[in-house]
Design a protein around this motif. Sequence first.
Motif, PDB file in Angstrom:
ATOM      1  N   SER A 194       0.832  -1.212   0.000  1.00  0.00           N
ATOM      2  CA  SER A 194       0.000   0.000   0.000  1.00  0.00           C
ATOM      3  C   SER A 194       0.860   1.253   0.000  1.00  0.00           C
ATOM      4  CB  SER A 194      -0.923   0.002   1.215  1.00  0.00           C
ATOM      5  OG  SER A 194      -1.782  -1.115   1.208  1.00  0.00           O
ATOM      6  N   LEU A 195       1.960   1.229   0.755  1.00  0.00           N
ATOM      7  CA  LEU A 195       2.871   2.372   0.789  1.00  0.00           C
ATOM      8  C   LEU A 195       3.526   2.591  -0.576  1.00  0.00           C
ATOM      9  CD1 LEU A 195       4.622   1.793   4.247  1.00  0.00           C
ATOM     10  CD2 LEU A 195       2.865   3.484   3.706  1.00  0.00           C
ATOM     11  N   VAL A 196       3.896   1.503  -1.234  1.00  0.00           N
ATOM     12  CA  VAL A 196       4.494   1.600  -2.569  1.00  0.00           C
ATOM     13  C   VAL A 196       3.508   2.240  -3.539  1.00  0.00           C
ATOM     14  CG1 VAL A 196       5.341   0.282  -4.553  1.00  0.00           C
ATOM     15  CG2 VAL A 196       6.078  -0.341  -2.246  1.00  0.00           C
ATOM     16  N   GLN A 197       2.279   1.735  -3.539  1.00  0.00           N
ATOM     17  CA  GLN A 197       1.276   2.259  -4.456  1.00  0.00           C
ATOM     18  C   GLN A 197       0.941   3.721  -4.144  1.00  0.00           C
ATOM     19  OE1 GLN A 197       1.490  -0.443  -6.982  1.00  0.00           O
ATOM     20  NE2 GLN A 197      -0.328   0.817  -7.299  1.00  0.00           N
ATOM     21  N   ASP A 198       0.908   4.061  -2.868  1.00  0.00           N
ATOM     22  CA  ASP A 198       0.646   5.457  -2.479  1.00  0.00           C
ATOM     23  C   ASP A 198       1.713   6.386  -3.043  1.00  0.00           C
ATOM     24  OD1 ASP A 198      -1.621   4.755  -1.119  1.00  0.00           O
ATOM     25  OD2 ASP A 198      -0.714   4.834   0.879  1.00  0.00           O
ATOM     26  N   ASN A 199       2.975   5.962  -2.951  1.00  0.00           N
ATOM     27  CA  ASN A 199       4.061   6.790  -3.470  1.00  0.00           C
ATOM     28  C   ASN A 199       4.012   6.905  -4.987  1.00  0.00           C
ATOM     29  OD1 ASN A 199       5.025   7.370  -0.960  1.00  0.00           O
ATOM     30  ND2 ASN A 199       6.881   6.133  -1.106  1.00  0.00           N
ATOM     31  N   PHE A 200       3.688   5.811  -5.650  1.00  0.00           N
ATOM     32  CA  PHE A 200       3.553   5.861  -7.111  1.00  0.00           C
ATOM     33  C   PHE A 200       2.467   6.862  -7.511  1.00  0.00           C
ATOM     34  CE2 PHE A 200       5.165   1.258  -7.973  1.00  0.00           C
ATOM     35  CZ  PHE A 200       6.462   1.703  -7.820  1.00  0.00           C
ATOM     36  N   ARG A 201       1.350   6.816  -6.793  1.00  0.00           N
ATOM     37  CA  ARG A 201       0.205   7.666  -7.143  1.00  0.00           C
ATOM     38  C   ARG A 201       0.444   9.123  -6.764  1.00  0.00           C
ATOM     39  NH1 ARG A 201      -2.916   5.450  -4.095  1.00  0.00           N
ATOM     40  NH2 ARG A 201      -3.120   6.972  -2.411  1.00  0.00           N
ATOM     41  N   LYS A 202       0.912   9.362  -5.540  1.00  0.00           N
ATOM     42  CA  LYS A 202       1.018  10.725  -5.026  1.00  0.00           C
ATOM     43  C   LYS A 202       2.279  11.440  -5.498  1.00  0.00           C
ATOM     44  CE  LYS A 202      -1.539   9.551  -0.805  1.00  0.00           C
ATOM     45  NZ  LYS A 202      -1.459   9.435   0.677  1.00  0.00           N
ATOM     46  N   LYS A 203       3.409  10.750  -5.484  1.00  0.00           N
ATOM     47  CA  LYS A 203       4.678  11.406  -5.805  1.00  0.00           C
ATOM     48  C   LYS A 203       5.004  11.364  -7.294  1.00  0.00           C
ATOM     49  CE  LYS A 203       6.762  10.580  -1.259  1.00  0.00           C
ATOM     50  NZ  LYS A 203       7.912  10.006  -0.523  1.00  0.00           N
ATOM     51  N   LEU A 204       4.635  10.270  -7.954  1.00  0.00           N
ATOM     52  CA  LEU A 204       4.983  10.120  -9.369  1.00  0.00           C
ATOM     53  C   LEU A 204       3.796  10.331 -10.299  1.00  0.00           C
ATOM     54  CD1 LEU A 204       7.344   6.992  -9.225  1.00  0.00           C
ATOM     55  CD2 LEU A 204       7.859   9.398  -8.804  1.00  0.00           C
ATOM     56  N   LYS A 205       2.612  10.488  -9.709  1.00  0.00           N
ATOM     57  CA  LYS A 205       1.392  10.698 -10.498  1.00  0.00           C
ATOM     58  C   LYS A 205       1.135   9.538 -11.470  1.00  0.00           C
ATOM     59  CE  LYS A 205       1.229  14.627  -8.423  1.00  0.00           C
ATOM     60  NZ  LYS A 205       0.342  14.785  -7.232  1.00  0.00           N
ATOM     61  N   ARG A 206       1.516   8.333 -11.048  1.00  0.00           N
ATOM     62  CA  ARG A 206       1.275   7.154 -11.869  1.00  0.00           C
ATOM     63  C   ARG A 206      -0.140   6.651 -11.658  1.00  0.00           C
ATOM     64  NH1 ARG A 206       5.400   4.026 -12.894  1.00  0.00           N
ATOM     65  NH2 ARG A 206       4.109   3.371 -14.641  1.00  0.00           N
ATOM     66  N   LYS A 207      -0.673   5.970 -12.654  1.00  0.00           N
ATOM     67  CA  LYS A 207      -1.983   5.347 -12.496  1.00  0.00           C
ATOM     68  C   LYS A 207      -1.877   4.228 -11.468  1.00  0.00           C
ATOM     69  CE  LYS A 207      -5.709   2.865 -14.812  1.00  0.00           C
ATOM     70  NZ  LYS A 207      -6.235   2.281 -16.067  1.00  0.00           N
ATOM     71  N   ASP A 208      -2.724   4.267 -10.459  1.00  0.00           N
ATOM     72  CA  ASP A 208      -2.704   3.287  -9.372  1.00  0.00           C
ATOM     73  C   ASP A 208      -3.618   2.114  -9.719  1.00  0.00           C
ATOM     74  OD1 ASP A 208      -2.664   1.870  -7.035  1.00  0.00           O
ATOM     75  OD2 ASP A 208      -3.534   3.447  -5.785  1.00  0.00           O
ATOM     76  N   ARG A 209      -3.004   0.981 -10.025  1.00  0.00           N
ATOM     77  CA  ARG A 209      -3.770  -0.225 -10.338  1.00  0.00           C
ATOM     78  C   ARG A 209      -3.984  -1.076  -9.086  1.00  0.00           C
ATOM     79  NH1 ARG A 209      -4.125  -1.416 -15.853  1.00  0.00           N
ATOM     80  NH2 ARG A 209      -4.237  -3.649 -15.375  1.00  0.00           N
ATOM     81  N   SER A 210      -3.663  -0.522  -7.938  1.00  0.00           N
ATOM     82  CA  SER A 210      -3.978  -1.060  -6.611  1.00  0.00           C
ATOM     83  C   SER A 210      -3.076  -2.205  -6.158  1.00  0.00           C
ATOM     84  CB  SER A 210      -5.449  -1.497  -6.529  1.00  0.00           C
ATOM     85  OG  SER A 210      -5.647  -2.743  -7.181  1.00  0.00           O
ATOM     86  N   VAL A 211      -3.307  -2.617  -4.916  1.00  0.00           N
ATOM     87  CA  VAL A 211      -2.645  -3.782  -4.319  1.00  0.00           C
ATOM     88  C   VAL A 211      -3.497  -4.997  -4.617  1.00  0.00           C
ATOM     89  CG1 VAL A 211      -1.849  -4.839  -2.175  1.00  0.00           C
ATOM     90  CG2 VAL A 211      -1.648  -2.367  -2.495  1.00  0.00           C
ATOM     91  N   LYS A 212      -2.857  -6.051  -5.095  1.00  0.00           N
ATOM     92  CA  LYS A 212      -3.592  -7.243  -5.508  1.00  0.00           C
ATOM     93  C   LYS A 212      -2.968  -8.499  -4.919  1.00  0.00           C
ATOM     94  CE  LYS A 212      -4.976  -4.975  -9.811  1.00  0.00           C
ATOM     95  NZ  LYS A 212      -4.950  -4.996 -11.292  1.00  0.00           N
ATOM     96  N   GLN A 213      -3.650  -9.611  -5.122  1.00  0.00           N
ATOM     97  CA  GLN A 213      -3.224 -10.877  -4.535  1.00  0.00           C
ATOM     98  C   GLN A 213      -3.196 -11.947  -5.618  1.00  0.00           C
ATOM     99  OE1 GLN A 213      -5.817 -12.164  -1.385  1.00  0.00           O
ATOM    100  NE2 GLN A 213      -4.206 -13.241  -0.307  1.00  0.00           N
ATOM    101  N   ALA A 214      -2.118 -12.717  -5.667  1.00  0.00           N
ATOM    102  CA  ALA A 214      -2.024 -13.807  -6.645  1.00  0.00           C
ATOM    103  C   ALA A 214      -0.929 -14.773  -6.207  1.00  0.00           C
ATOM    104  CB  ALA A 214      -1.744 -13.264  -8.044  1.00  0.00           C
TER     105      ALA A 214
END
Length: 358
Positions: free
Chosen positions: A172-192
């Motif tokens: 979640s922290l990784v995705q938050d940084n991608f979205r907030k700091k890098l303005k990347r599209k957040d495809r969320s945290v997933k499970q597989a």
Amino acid sequence: MSFVNVNATSLTQKPPSKKFKVVLDAGHGGKDHGKPSKVGSPEKDIALKIVLALGKELAKNKDIEVIYTRKKDVFIDLHERGRIANKAEADLFISVHCNAHTSQAYGAETYVLGLHRNATNLNVAKAENAVVFLEENYEETYAQYDLNSPESAIGLGLMQEEFLDQSVFLASLVQDNFRKKLKRKDRSVKQAGFIVLHQTVMPSVLIETGFITNTNERKYLNSQKGQLALARAIAGAVGEYKEKVFSYLTNETIADQEVIVPEVEEAQPDKIVTGVTFKVQLAASKRKLKTKPYNFKGLKEISRLKKGKVFKYYYGATSNYTEIKRKLEEAKKKGYTTAFIVSFEENNIQVPLKQVLN
């Protein structure tokens, strides 16, 4: 499966006794090129460049030790990557990859270990797991897997249950940084069911940094600027994870509160002490944590008492001294090496253990 609203304070763990060890895994390598790109570098090269940049960022923190599964273009078996992390007794395992699709799909997503909840997650896992077919004796090594089945990694929940919450929090922290700091599209945290995550016995994530099949994203992933930005965003997430999760008081601080491990004579087997409750003290913290098994390495029967500004956490509650000694050994096997037995009379009034046993 997507995860949201992870509570950092519910994930607090005992701090590592030495440096905080992070194993970085650059996906693919050598004869395994990973996902192909019509223009630019293949996945294996992009993943390696991001990992090397990430390692340099993490190494700036003197409290963090960085370990790589590979630092050059070589082929490493999936089970060997996990073995490297386990042998190092790492605190985190981070595997870096790139995604691909037949469309112009774009964005970043981070995976934790679990069963494939939908066809998309299954296909991503199958693509990354397919590397096993390049390994020698893969049929024997991965006999328990059916890569086409959503239930292929049977028993995953039991093997990694105690690390799932921590893995989700880091993801979640990784995705938050991608979205907030890098303005990347957040495809969320997933499970597989990624095999490389299955091999590890610590919180682990697999990051799909972007799609090399997307025209714009491919340029970003191939650029030094994009690779460094991704590395710094991941490093920032690791730093925040380390700060928020490992926040128990040190043994020295606990000692300052006059908590003394008593030296006592061994009690007789099944010695029952009427009117006294024995507990195993696991830790003390300024944080008020939920008394849930995932906060205490899977241990149940957790209780909490507040003394001054410090919360103390206990495992078990019994008048049987033999039973509480057994629980003490369980706690130590889970990693609570400084745990010890304490005794209480009515209304949670603590009394010296030596006095009780005598």
